[in-house]
Design an enzyme around this catalytic site. Structure first.
Site, mmCIF file in Angstrom:
data_model
loop_
_atom_site.group_PDB
_atom_site.id
_atom_site.type_symbol
_atom_site.label_atom_id
_atom_site.label_comp_id
_atom_site.label_asym_id
_atom_site.label_seq_id
_atom_site.Cartn_x
_atom_site.Cartn_y
_atom_site.Cartn_z
ATOM 1 C CB ALA A 115 26.063 -2.050 24.099
ATOM 2 C CB CYS A 148 16.850 3.878 17.070
ATOM 3 S SG CYS A 148 16.976 2.763 18.592
#
Lengths: 443, 443
Positions: free
Chosen positions: B12, B43
């Site tokens: 973010a 991820c």
């Protein structure tokens, strides 16, 4: 007890029969097919030729006996010669006994399909020149390839069938040449997308020639050369895959109205202009839901959907098939291509003001093995930003992403409604920004 | 010249910085990160452990130098200790020099992320027990696995991270045991779907135990056993993947309002309740567009979208992020799982009247090689038939089909609007009736 006669025993016809039976367990259902094979997966024929489907039997969805067990009578090798709508009857010729006989219907479903378009050119009937439409064609092609071992395989027409045949001929010896009359292959996609595929196919050793007009086929006992506006191409095998024409003559002679490209005109209920007569599948028109125009886009999946609706309605149900948006997909080895809605070119033809977004991304998170290129093109209406069409070319995992855009078009979505859509992300499936979202954000 | 301070240098935070720079070339942008690695693909960490990503560098999207070239100043190893909203300043501690200093902002973006939930259990701090959140964690896990060669690998928690770690630990020697406190694995999917995956995982030699409460971890120098309500499990490696908690303490102490699960409450513009302070990513709430409720569903793709919107707005733009529908996807070897919207269980919890359709189909035309099973479950609202949710489990090609349902839910579609949708069909991609269409027709 009402009686339903279905003319045609492949996708639309057999879907109609099966659905009619489910809707009405008591109706009398008879299917007349002029072929000896019924209920086969026509779309699988290229894969049978390419030995991806080992036995032709694997393409047969259901047998006459299986339909009989459902109380559906299938009469193979029976050609319907004439429809007499005033008397609700059809004249049939048994192709084995040559006997002719009449049969009466309460409801009639015409699912006569389409046949390959064969250009009227000198030498087009030479041995070694084939079309691929049914099982008989595929058996003939395979036998020819195995026996003659052609050194020069020429595919005429670079639409879906032509491209699928490129893949399936690559394991045969012999050089493949793909000839296309348009300025680029896959003419139903835009040029920039087609160019990517063209390069890929060329890298597989296939010669790709566009802007080709064929003048004649030449040869002694069998085809040896294709004469084109751009010179002579050696060919001891030719596949003509230049499109199909609807088998609508039988309907026309019965007074049934034809529509675009001489396909049988049907409404949402698959009704023709004549009472109690339906049509479905490759013989009939379809509504294009983006242009709202009548179209002729014969595809297996549409044939199944139309057949289901025709069968349901003929059996007393009330079903509709709204139409298509021109979705299509194909694969040549590792390269997947897909399209839906309108292309840029189609927007220009339809005089629609459009905007377009082109992006290149990856099929997976870039750090993973097999994260490969994917190209997405989205076309939207200029004023209100409605999604009009999408095109995708890329490596495994690319093609079926088109369905997101197909859903968006079906639901009349705008760019803004989709731009932060919650699409599935994990590294093996997508970059953190899905390529579709990247394309939407790129307008 | 306005000054934007961003706290947090991963998904973010760095998305916010990059977008703010694109929106306003003149603003002064500083990112403070308490980590030594920034802009990394969190991820991808399981795939680094599983040697699918060979070098940790491959997970680094961009370097401090690359951001600097864009005129974005990234200060690593700098912890923000305090936000003083009345004076528009933050107190920072340089973790290398231990020096503290203030910095002033015009706009502040909090992107402090989340941290693993570590259960307060006896022995939880024993060596050999790990969490996986950042690059440091992944390096420690990999070093441990390579040095200690554990014989008994235990994963606690069968959500996305736990499942991805199953795949990535399978190439290591040692037996894997997966422990889950719920009555089935992937608790955010329905039981019948989870059962299919559970069987598949068990076939890979993984022991799957559900309804497990962990009582303690035991061992001398390092973990040796996990004590559970169902007995003792040998373990010389433990991964705790039981969820995360938002890093929201800094915000709370500055008077910023928290929402569900103590995540920072934000609106569509990613604004907090305090003027000039935004939040984005795993530290903050998100609106669930199906329930219309505030939710906490920290995922990388959402973090990127929120960061982009926060960055745009902080830089003077006007952007919104509408929310999520709970889409998620994962893969364990050849088995893909995906979900979107609400499950049956979630409908029950939310007291929504629903109908459900479960089907089994194939990923490709059945006659092709590698045509494998796919299971689709769709949940719809009972009265008006709005699609509420979808779940898919199946072999390659299954998972990303969920996006069609994600689009449908985003666009408030009903079963009837989708039932004859023109989805892409060709034998290598789908049966002639796409599994999604089969599921829609099965209601």
């Amino acid at each position: 007890m009402s009686k339903i006669i279905i003319i045609g025993g492949v996708a639309a016809g057999m879907s109609a029969a099966a659905k009619a039976r489910r809707i009405n367990p008591n109706s009398n259902i008879i299917v007349y097919s002029n072929e000896t094979y019924i209920s086969y997966a026509g779309c699988g024929l290229p894969y049978f030729i390419g030995n991806n489907v080992r036995q032709i039997d694997h393409l047969l969805a259901r047998t006459v006996e299986q339909f009989f067990a459902q109380n559906i009578l299938v009469k193979k090798a029976c050609q319907v010669l004439k429809i007499e709508p005033d008397q609700n009857k059809v004249l049939i010729k048994d192709l084995q006994t040559q006997q002719k006989f009449y049969d009466h219907y309460d409801k009639l479903i015409i699912a006569t399909g389409a046949r390959p378009l064969i250009p009227e050119l000198p030498g087009v009937n030479l041995p070694g020149i084939f079309v691929l439409r049914n099982i008989t064609d595929s058996l003939a092609i395979k036998a020819y390839l195995e026996k003659q071992k052609p050194a020069h395989l020429v595919i005429v027409g670079a639409g879906y069938i032509g491209l699928e045949m490129v893949e399936n001929l690559l394991d045969y010896p012999g050089k493949i040449t793909l000839l296309e009359k348009s300025s680029h292959i896959i003419p139903n996609m835009d040029n920039n997308m087609a160019a990517i595929l063209s390069n890929y196919i060329a890298k597989q050793g296939v010669e790709v020639k566009t802007d080709i007009n064929i003048i004649a086929f030449q040869g002694q006992d069998r085809v040896e050369q294709v004469i084109t506006n751009e010179g002579v191409v050696d060919a001891d095998f030719v596949l003509l895959s230049t499109g199909v024409v609807p088998n609508s003559e039988l309907a026309l002679s019965a007074g049934i109205e034809l529509g675009i490209r001489n396909a049988i005109r049907v409404n949402e209920k698959m009704e023709t202009n004549l009472k109690n007569i339906y049509a479905a599948g490759d013989c009939c028109t379809v509504k294009h839901l983006v242009t709202q125009q009548e179209a002729y886009i014969p595809l297996g999946t549409t044939a199944n959907k139309q057949g289901k609706v025709a069968g349901e309605n003929a059996a007393g149900g009330n079903s509709t098939f709204k139409g298509v948006i021109g979705t299509g997909i194909s694969r040549i080895l590792a390269m997947e291509i897909a399209r839906t809605g309108l292309t840029e070119k189609e927007c220009q033809t339809a005089d629609i003001d459009y905007i377009v977004s082109d992006i290149k991304s990856k099929t997976k998170a870039g750090y993973l093995p097999h994260a490969n290129d994917i190209y997405v093109r989205i076309v939207a209406e200029k004023k209100h930003h409605y999604i009009l069409g999408g095109q995708i070319i890329g490596y495994p995992g690319a093609g079926k992403r088109i369905d997101v855009l197909a859903a968006a078009i079906t639901l009349h979505a705008t760019i803004e409604q989709l731009i932060d859509m919650d699409l599935a992300y994990a590294p093996p499936f997508s970059p953190v920004w899905d390529p579709i979202l990247i394309a939407l954000n790129n307008f």
